[in-house]
Design an enzyme around this catalytic site. Structure first.
Site, PDB file in Angstrom:
ATOM      1  N   ASP A  29       3.281  -8.968   9.727  1.00 12.84           N
ATOM      2  CA  ASP A  29       3.509  -7.544   9.503  1.00 12.84           C
ATOM      3  C   ASP A  29       4.926  -7.331   8.973  1.00 12.84           C
ATOM      4  O   ASP A  29       5.785  -8.215   9.079  1.00 12.84           O
ATOM      5  CB  ASP A  29       3.294  -6.753  10.792  1.00 12.84           C
TER       6      ASP A  29
ATOM      7  N   ASP B 170       0.824  -1.213   0.000  1.00 14.79           N
ATOM      8  CA  ASP B 170       0.000   0.000   0.000  1.00 14.79           C
ATOM      9  C   ASP B 170       0.858   1.262   0.000  1.00 14.79           C
ATOM     10  O   ASP B 170       0.368   2.351   0.317  1.00 14.79           O
ATOM     11  CB  ASP B 170      -0.915   0.019   1.235  1.00 14.79           C
TER      12      ASP B 170
ATOM     13  N   ASP C  43      -7.907  -7.068  13.651  1.00 16.61           N
ATOM     14  CA  ASP C  43      -7.500  -8.400  14.082  1.00 16.61           C
ATOM     15  C   ASP C  43      -8.354  -8.892  15.247  1.00 16.61           C
ATOM     16  O   ASP C  43      -8.837 -10.026  15.254  1.00 16.61           O
ATOM     17  CB  ASP C  43      -6.017  -8.410  14.460  1.00 16.61           C
TER      18      ASP C  43
ATOM     19  N   ASP D 255       7.594  -5.883   9.859  1.00 12.76           N
ATOM     20  CA  ASP D 255       8.799  -5.984  10.681  1.00 12.76           C
ATOM     21  C   ASP D 255       8.968  -7.363  11.310  1.00 12.76           C
ATOM     22  O   ASP D 255       9.867  -7.555  12.136  1.00 12.76           O
ATOM     23  CB  ASP D 255       8.775  -4.912  11.778  1.00 12.76           C
TER      24      ASP D 255
END
Length: 525
Positions: free
Chosen positions: A186, A127, A280, A188
């Site tokens: 994610d 994105d 989530d 990281d």
């Protein structure tokens, strides 16, 4: 007679007279009610912490490992004729947004998972709004594709729904139809190669399980004092709260990453929704109301990065506090009217999971320790017993600190830091409950990766940044700091206890946070 003496006594006596009567008629009753409510909330938190301590002790002492509670068998691949067909198709989703510093690490870790290459699809959901970063991510995907990795680079023409929107859009591609499970990491997060081998067998052999969640391991916990404080809080969440939820109710809040979903469970729950900033947790609630069970693997650790700048941490905490409160507002009646889960589970989700942990704790930490308790030193008519203001808070703190024994010597700093951050969390919680402005604010947590050392290497630039405090003063924290100083001085001069020690220490913590002297200082961050 008293009124006559006040009139002739001057302005000082008049002010004292007004304050005396106002205190008796208004301040004392309101403060007593506030103290009562705070005591009730503190006892809720205390009972919750003691209960979880008992459960986690039982789990550890009795050795209730996931392999003993659920069926688990390694996937057999010794049949030459079947080939890799014993392995289910797995989709790995990696959502990204301008992740210049960590995109290589995350893509490399996802592509390095030990799983047959013809039974896994790596989906990079980019994105990014920076064309340069988009190009870098795309080039990295081409590099892995040339190595035989089945990797898909997907972009969309808008950021509607933020992360939830990206994940939802990713599930619409035709190649996803052949997949049985979906893993989310994610940008990281760096899973170990055996992550799928540790998680997928639980889903294969136990059709009632809809989610298997791994634990976060923080690669930069020693970066600064602020990251150490975060580790202490999050270790309790992962080592106690998640473990207790998984062991007793087969329910806990999905952490949004480092977890494997059964796609049929995800679809039955209604898929990803962007009605709050905790998509989530929203998905986990809806899936649990459909009867799906969740499993938490405490020994399965996935490397991740903690926010090391105050700016990034504040944005993250706003989302983590505002989102659950707003979700609670939206789903509380849906939970109570559900017919697929037991009443005991409903009470656990509504009272323990949401009300106590996501609302009461945040509000009470700030209101009691930073507003009500300091106010009582100026109103001697209101007395708070020592067991309320000292003993119980100490027990609660010790029960939470057991998750990170190596940082036990930082306990005082941690308490002061958590009390200070409670102001920010309380504001976010109220915003979520009332659904006011900023309720759907989503700012991606800044990741620094290995570039942190380069960014702070120039000491001259760092020094210049540190003293340029005009653009990073937080006025609310500053006001609370002065309020605590005033209460501390009053207690020092007129009080009969030693509350001023705590008040002065807490005031200093508020001043430090108000001026932004917390965390790693990164120029132009």
């Amino acid at each position: 007679m008293e009124a006559f003496q006040v009139v002739i006594g001057g302005v000082g006596m008049q002010i004292e007279f007004v304050w005396k009567h106002m205190r008796e008629a208004l301040v004392v009753p309101i403060l007593k009610i506030a103290v009562f409510l705070c005591i009730c909330m503190l006892l809720m938190d205390f009972v919750e912490k003691v209960y979880m301590a008992i459960v986690i002790s039982f789990v550890k002492l009795c050795g209730r490992k996931p392999e003993k509670r659920y069926k688990w068998e390694t996937i057999k691949d010794d049949d030459v004729e079947l080939g890799n067909s014993n392995y289910p198709m797995v989709l790995v989703q990696v959502p990204m947004y301008n992740e210049r510093e960590v995109y290589k690490l995350s893509i490399g870790a996802a592509c390095g998972l030990s799983w047959p290459s013809d039974r896994i699809i790596i989906q990079i959901l980019d994105d990014s709004t920076d064309p340069t970063i988009q190009e870098l991510v795309q080039v990295e995907c081409h590099i892995w594709e040339s190595k035989g990795i089945n990797i898909k680079y997907e972009v969309r023409d808008n950021r509607n729904g933020y992360k939830a929107g990206a994940l939802k859009e990713g599930m619409k591609h035709s190649y996803v139809m052949q997949c049985d499970y979906v893993v989310i990491f994610d940008a990281d997060f760096q899973p170990e190669p055996d992550f799928l081998c540790q998680t997928i067998p639980f889903l294969i052999n136990n059709p009632e399980i809809g989610l298997v969640q791994g634990r976060w391991k923080f690669v930069n916990a020693n970066e600064c004092l602020m990251t150490r404080m975060q580790q202490m809080s999050l270790d309790y969440h992962f080592k106690v709260e998640q473990e207790v939820g998984s062991s007793t109710y087969a329910f806990f809040g999905f952490n949004g990453t480092a977890g494997v979903w059964r796609i049929s469970a995800l679809n039955e729950a209604g898929g990803w929704k962007d009605r709050t900033t905790v998509e989530d947790m929203d998905l986990a609630i809806r899936a649990s109301l459909k009867g799906w069970k969740f499993l938490y693997l405490a020994n399965l650790q996935v490397k991740s990065e903690l926010p090391s700048t105050l700016k990034a941490y504040r944005y993250q905490q706003h989302r983590w506090s505002c989102g659950p409160a707003n979700l609670f507002r939206k789903v509380v009646m849906e939970i109570f009217t559900n017919k697929k889960v037991s009443l005991w589970t409903k009470l656990h989700v509504v009272y323990s999971f949401f009300f106590v942990r996501k609302i009461v704790v945040h509000i009470n930490t700030f209101v009691f320790y930073c507003i009500v308790l300091p106010a009582t030193v100026m109103v001697p008519e209101v007395v708070i017993p020592k067991w309320i203001c000292v003993y119980i808070p100490c027990i609660v703190t010790l029960l939470k600190a057991v998750g990170t024994p190596r940082s036990f010597h930082l306990l005082v700093f941690w308490v002061l830091f958590e009390n200070t951050m409670s102001l920010h969390r309380t504001k976010a919680t109220i915003i979520g409950l009332l659904e006011t402005s900023r309720v759907n604010e989503w700012i991606v947590t800044e990741k620094l990766g290995d570039a942190l050392k380069d960014k702070i290497g120039d000491s001259k630039l760092l020094k210049k940044y540190r003293f340029n405090i005009g653009n990073r003063i937080h006025m609310t924290e500053l006001v609370v700091g002065f309020y605590l100083i005033f209460c501390g001085c009053y207690d020092f001069m007129y009080g009969k206890n030693y509350f001023f020690i705590f008040l002065f220490m807490q005031a200093v913590a508020f001043f430090i946070l108000a001026l932004g002297y917390v965390g790693t200082f990164v120029p132009n961050s």
